[in-house]
Motif scaffolding. Structure first.
Motif, PDB file in Angstrom:
ATOM      1  N   ALA A   1       0.701  -1.326  -0.151  1.00 42.36           N
ATOM      2  CA  ALA A   1      -0.025   0.196  -0.012  1.00 42.36           C
ATOM      3  C   ALA A   1       0.868   1.297   0.056  1.00 42.36           C
ATOM      4  O   ALA A   1       0.597   2.285  -0.740  1.00 42.36           O
ATOM      5  N   ALA A   2       1.959   1.389   0.818  1.00 46.00           N
ATOM      6  CA  ALA A   2       2.990   2.262   0.773  1.00 46.00           C
ATOM      7  C   ALA A   2       3.549   2.515  -0.629  1.00 46.00           C
ATOM      8  O   ALA A   2       3.633   3.740  -0.857  1.00 46.00           O
TER       9      ALA A   2
ATOM     10  N   VAL B   1      -1.127   4.547  -1.044  1.00 46.59           N
ATOM     11  CA  VAL B   1      -2.595   4.401  -0.654  1.00 46.59           C
ATOM     12  C   VAL B   1      -2.705   3.577   0.716  1.00 46.59           C
ATOM     13  O   VAL B   1      -1.654   3.207   1.325  1.00 46.59           O
ATOM     14  N   ILE B   2      -3.712   3.806   1.360  1.00 46.27           N
ATOM     15  CA  ILE B   2      -4.174   3.029   2.706  1.00 46.27           C
ATOM     16  C   ILE B   2      -5.011   1.912   2.394  1.00 46.27           C
ATOM     17  O   ILE B   2      -5.943   1.944   1.793  1.00 46.27           O
ATOM     18  N   ALA B   3      -4.591   0.542   2.828  1.00 40.65           N
ATOM     19  CA  ALA B   3      -5.283  -0.397   2.835  1.00 40.65           C
ATOM     20  C   ALA B   3      -6.436  -0.694   3.697  1.00 40.65           C
ATOM     21  O   ALA B   3      -5.923  -0.816   4.935  1.00 40.65           O
ATOM     22  N   PRO B   4      -7.584  -0.706   3.587  1.00 37.65           N
ATOM     23  CA  PRO B   4      -8.562  -1.275   4.529  1.00 37.65           C
ATOM     24  C   PRO B   4      -8.131  -2.913   4.821  1.00 37.65           C
ATOM     25  O   PRO B   4      -8.144  -3.593   4.153  1.00 37.65           O
ATOM     26  N   ALA B   5      -8.126  -3.016   6.554  1.00 40.90           N
ATOM     27  CA  ALA B   5      -7.884  -4.395   6.735  1.00 40.90           C
ATOM     28  C   ALA B   5      -8.646  -4.645   8.136  1.00 40.90           C
ATOM     29  O   ALA B   5      -9.008  -4.061   8.851  1.00 40.90           O
ATOM     30  N   ALA B   6      -8.793  -6.191   8.094  1.00 35.50           N
ATOM     31  CA  ALA B   6      -9.399  -7.042   9.223  1.00 35.50           C
ATOM     32  C   ALA B   6      -8.533  -7.981   9.486  1.00 35.50           C
ATOM     33  O   ALA B   6      -7.764  -8.731   8.337  1.00 35.50           O
TER      34      ALA B   6
ATOM     35  N   ASN C   1       0.332   2.584   6.620  1.00 37.01           N
ATOM     36  CA  ASN C   1      -0.365   2.544   5.214  1.00 37.01           C
ATOM     37  C   ASN C   1      -1.688   1.308   5.300  1.00 37.01           C
ATOM     38  O   ASN C   1      -2.289   0.796   4.433  1.00 37.01           O
ATOM     39  N   VAL C   2      -1.810   0.750   6.665  1.00 39.52           N
ATOM     40  CA  VAL C   2      -3.055   0.002   6.708  1.00 39.52           C
ATOM     41  C   VAL C   2      -3.996   0.751   7.909  1.00 39.52           C
ATOM     42  O   VAL C   2      -3.675   1.434   8.750  1.00 39.52           O
ATOM     43  N   ARG C   3      -5.179   0.595   7.482  1.00 40.73           N
ATOM     44  CA  ARG C   3      -6.333   1.213   8.507  1.00 40.73           C
ATOM     45  C   ARG C   3      -7.153  -0.389   8.872  1.00 40.73           C
ATOM     46  O   ARG C   3      -7.785  -0.870   8.163  1.00 40.73           O
TER      47      ARG C   3
END
Ligand SMILES: *Cc1c(COP(=O)(O)O)cnc(C)c1O
Length: 429
Positions: A137-138, A142-147, A191-193
């Motif tokens: 993502a970096a 961008v910022i990657a949406p994650a669980a 870079n992760v949310r």
């Protein structure tokens, strides 16, 4: 319910006689009932009404574009396990913003593709994958949406090959390590949310208790991740089991209602009634990821009997479908009810093995099962073959993949052409 029943002595899918489809399109042939798929989707959606939710269909169970389109038009989300499945969803008109991406081995190409398409969440299966997701993502800025997928270490009480929620399975991150991983992401992975939490404890669960156990165990964790990291959703996975034995008669709702409580399989109403109250105070969006439940009972595999072979120990009915068309019996001892398209007029049953033409001893659909008389030339239906049927089919023994037909009322449409031998060798030198 499902759309298969005998009418005037002949097996129908909705308003279409299956023997007509078999003669028109040949065998082996997969046939799906659109009404059944939609009924299952809508009933699950309704059962979860007490809580903010989304049904994300697990594409791997049956990934035909027409099946996906049917569900996309209903507003379903999609749970995908590869870049290829995302490609299919998009081709079928599904919205990437309603896609969650599971799986332990996502490649860089798949991650980039999913980021570019703007999926809802990467359901991450290890600390290493989360770090890598942050890195990719970096690179893209961008910022990657994650669980993160939590492994709650509960026993799903299902076949060992489809059990996924125990510590010894390759799936997810240990329950005890989850909180630390979210803290680490917050401080070290810009870079992760962290958007949610995910779990999936196994497939073909026919009892409610493992679901309850997992939800009760993980709910406090979900609440604390919401408080501390502002997660929005919790996906409680798929795995809702279906009836395989006596699936023909169980298609009628009356049959279900008349079963004694102890013998009644897990119904979707029961699932909703037990699960929703345990979730509704969390204030999280609840995702479910059913595959088999949506499509399993909605499909049959039609196959024609070629030979009756009388061995000294057994009688074999050799049919024109094989384990390459439907691998569930060979892979996980899956049971498919076998019914002739022409309704038997006598109650006589004899023990037989129904086997395919593949050069493997595991190539059988049943062994020593009491079945009505099936003669060479007769066509039979392997019931409940809509999930993990065609999706797992292969060209083993250089057998072309079967065709697929979708029935909607009195209309039938070929939604996948039978492969030709030229199709099978295309791409080879
Ligand atoms: C396979 C799978 C599902 C669907 O399982 P079913 O038993 O078909 O409902 C859901 N979520 C994940 C992560 C899966 O791998």
């Amino acid at each position: 319910m499902h759309g298969f029943s005998y009418k005037n002595g002949s097996l129908f899918c909705e308003d279409i006689e299956l023997s007509t489809l078999a003669s028109e399109y040949g065998t082996p042939l997969y046939v799906y009932s659109a009404a059944t798929i939609l009924d299952h989707y809508r009933r699950l959606d309704a059962a979860l009404n007490g809580v903010d939710h989304e049904v994300a269909y697990a594409v791997k169970a049956n990934s035909n574009l027409s099946v996906l389109r049917l569900l996309a038009n209903e507003g379903a989300g999609f749970d995908i396990v590869s870049g290829g499945e995302l490609f299919r969803v998009i081709k079928a008109g599904g919205d990437p913003a309603h896609c969650t991406f599971a799986g332990v081995g996502k490649t860089k190409e798949e991650i980039v593709y999913a980021l570019e398409q703007g999926i809802y969440s990467f359901n991450v299966e290890s600390a290493e994958e989360l770090t890598y997701l942050n890195e990719v993502a970096a690179e893209l800025g961008v910022i990657a949406p994650a669980a993160v997928r939590v492994n709650p270490n509960v026993d799903a009480q299902t076949h060992k090959y489809i059990s996924t929620g125990k510590s010894e399975n390759k799936f997810g991150v240990d329950f005890e390590a989850i909180a630390g991983l979210y803290d680490h992401a917050a401080s070290h992975l810009p870079n992760v949310r962290m958007r949610g939490l995910q779990m999936h404890i196994g497939s073909q669960l026919t009892s409610i208790s493992p679901f309850i156990e997992a939800v009760e165990k993980v709910a406090p964790l979900a609440a604390s991740l919401k408080a501390k990291h502002g997660i929005e959703f919790w996906s409680i996975g798929g795995g809702i089991g279906i009836i395989y034995k006596e699936s023909l008669e169980s298609g009628s709702l009356d049959w279900w209602e008349n079963q004694p409580e102890v013998e009644r399989p897990l119904t979707i109403e029961r699932y909703g009634k037990e699960i929703v109250p345990r979730l509704k105070d969390l204030g999280l969006k609840i995702l479910v990821e059913p595959g088999r439940f949506i499509v399993g009972n909605a499909g049959v595999l039609l196959t024609r009997c070629l030979y009756e072979k009388k061995g000294s120990a057994k009688t074999f009915k050799i049919v024109d479908a094989g384990m390459n068309d439907l691998i569930r019996p060979a892979l996980y001892e899956g049971h498919h009810e076998i019914v002739p398209l022409k309704q038997p007029t006598s109650d006589v049953r004899k023990p037989v093995d129904v086997v395919g033409p593949i050069c493997e001893s595991g190539d059988f659909f049943c062994q020593n099962r009491e079945l009505p008389d099936i003669q060479p030339g007769d066509t039979i239906a392997l019931m409940s073959a809509g999930a993990y049927g065609f999706a797992m089919a292969s060209n083993y023994n250089t057998r072309p993949l079967p065709a697929e037909v979708l029935v909607e009322g009195s209309t039938s449409t070929v939604i996948r052409k039978r492969q030709t031998l030229e199709d099978v060798i295309a791409g080879e030198l």
